[in-house]
Enzyme design. Structure first.
Site, PDB file in Angstrom:
ATOM      1  N   GLY A  11      -4.840   5.807   2.307  1.00  0.00           N
ATOM      2  CA  GLY A  11      -4.014   6.688   1.497  1.00  0.00           C
ATOM      3  C   GLY A  11      -2.898   5.897   0.854  1.00  0.00           C
ATOM      4  O   GLY A  11      -3.030   4.703   0.596  1.00  0.00           O
ATOM      5  N   CYS A  12      -1.793   6.530   0.628  1.00  0.00           N
ATOM      6  CA  CYS A  12      -0.640   5.886   0.005  1.00  0.00           C
ATOM      7  C   CYS A  12      -0.135   4.750   0.887  1.00  0.00           C
ATOM      8  O   CYS A  12       0.050   4.914   2.083  1.00  0.00           O
ATOM      9  CB  CYS A  12       0.462   6.925  -0.190  1.00  0.00           C
ATOM     10  SG  CYS A  12       1.976   6.221  -0.869  1.00  0.00           S
TER      11      CYS A  12
END
Length: 179
Positions: A11-12
Site C-alpha cells: 500500500g502507501c
C-alpha cells in the site's frame, strides 16, 4: 553487525515506513518506487499507474538483532495481503502487496513465509514475490513522512492505526525511545 535490506510493498509507503522506523533492529527505512519500467519516476508518474512501479520501502536491518522472518511477519500483519492492487481506499497497481528480494536466500525465506501467510488467510494472499528491479528513492518530502506530519488527515486516520497495531501486536519488537 550483520546489515541486510529487503524491499517491501504494502500500500502507501508512508504506512510501512512509519511502522518499520519503530522496529527494534531496523537501521534505516527509505521510501521509494520499484519493479516498474520507467527510470527514476516521479510520485505523480507512479500515481498515474502507467510506470508499473509499486510504492515501496527499503528496510535496512541488523540481522543479528532482528531476522528477516520477523520483518516479514510484521509485514503480513500490518497490511492486507489479500487485496490485489489495493489497500483500503488506495487503489491502483502502485499499492500492490509485494516482496522484492535480493539473493536466493531471501527468496527462499520469503517463499516460506508467504506460503504460511497464504495458509493463514485461507489461500487468498495475492502478494507478489519477485527479484528487486529498477528501484529508485522517492522524493525527499516522502521520507519520514509520518514523523513529520502526524496530524495530517491521512496520517491520523490511516497510518497511525497501523503503527498502533504494530505496537500492540509486536510489543517486544518496538524500538526503545532513545534509539
Amino acid at each position: 553487525m550483520k546489515a541486510q535490506s529487503i524491499v517491501l510493498a504494502g500500500g502507501c509507503f508512508w504506512c510501512l515506513e512509519a511502522v518499520y522506523e519503530r522496529v527494534d533492529g531496523v537501521l534505516a527505512v527509505e521510501s521509494g518506487y520499484s519493479n516498474g519500467h520507467a527510470i527514476a519516476p516521479s510520485y505523480e508518474q507512479v500515481c498515474g499507474g502507467d510506470t508499473g512501479h509499486a510504492e515501496v520501502v527499503r528496510v535496512s536491518f541488523d540481522a543479528d538483532r532482528i531476522s528477516l522472518r520477523e520483518l516479514l511477519e510484521i509485514f503480513f500483519t500490518i497490511h492486507d495481503p489479500t487485496t490485489r492492487d489495493r489497500q483500503g481506499n488506495d487503489v491502483g497497481s502502485q499499492y500492490r502487496s509485494a516482496i522484492y528480494w535480493e539473493g536466493e536466500d531471501q527468496k527462499a525465506l520469503a517463499q516460506e513465509v508467504l506460503a504460511e501467510a497464504d495458509r493463514a488467510h485461507g489461500g487468498r494472499v495475492v502478494t507478489e514475490l519477485a527479484p528487486l528491479a529498477n528501484y529508485s528513492r522517492a522524493e525527499a518530502y516522502h521520507q519520514h513522512y509520518f514523523a513529520r506530519n502526524p496530524g495530517q488527515g491521512y496520517c491520523a486516520f490511516v497510518v497511525a492505526p497501523k503503527v498502533e497495531k504494530f505496537r500492540r501486536t509486536f510489543r517486544s519488537r518496538v524500538k526503545a525511545a532513545s534509539d
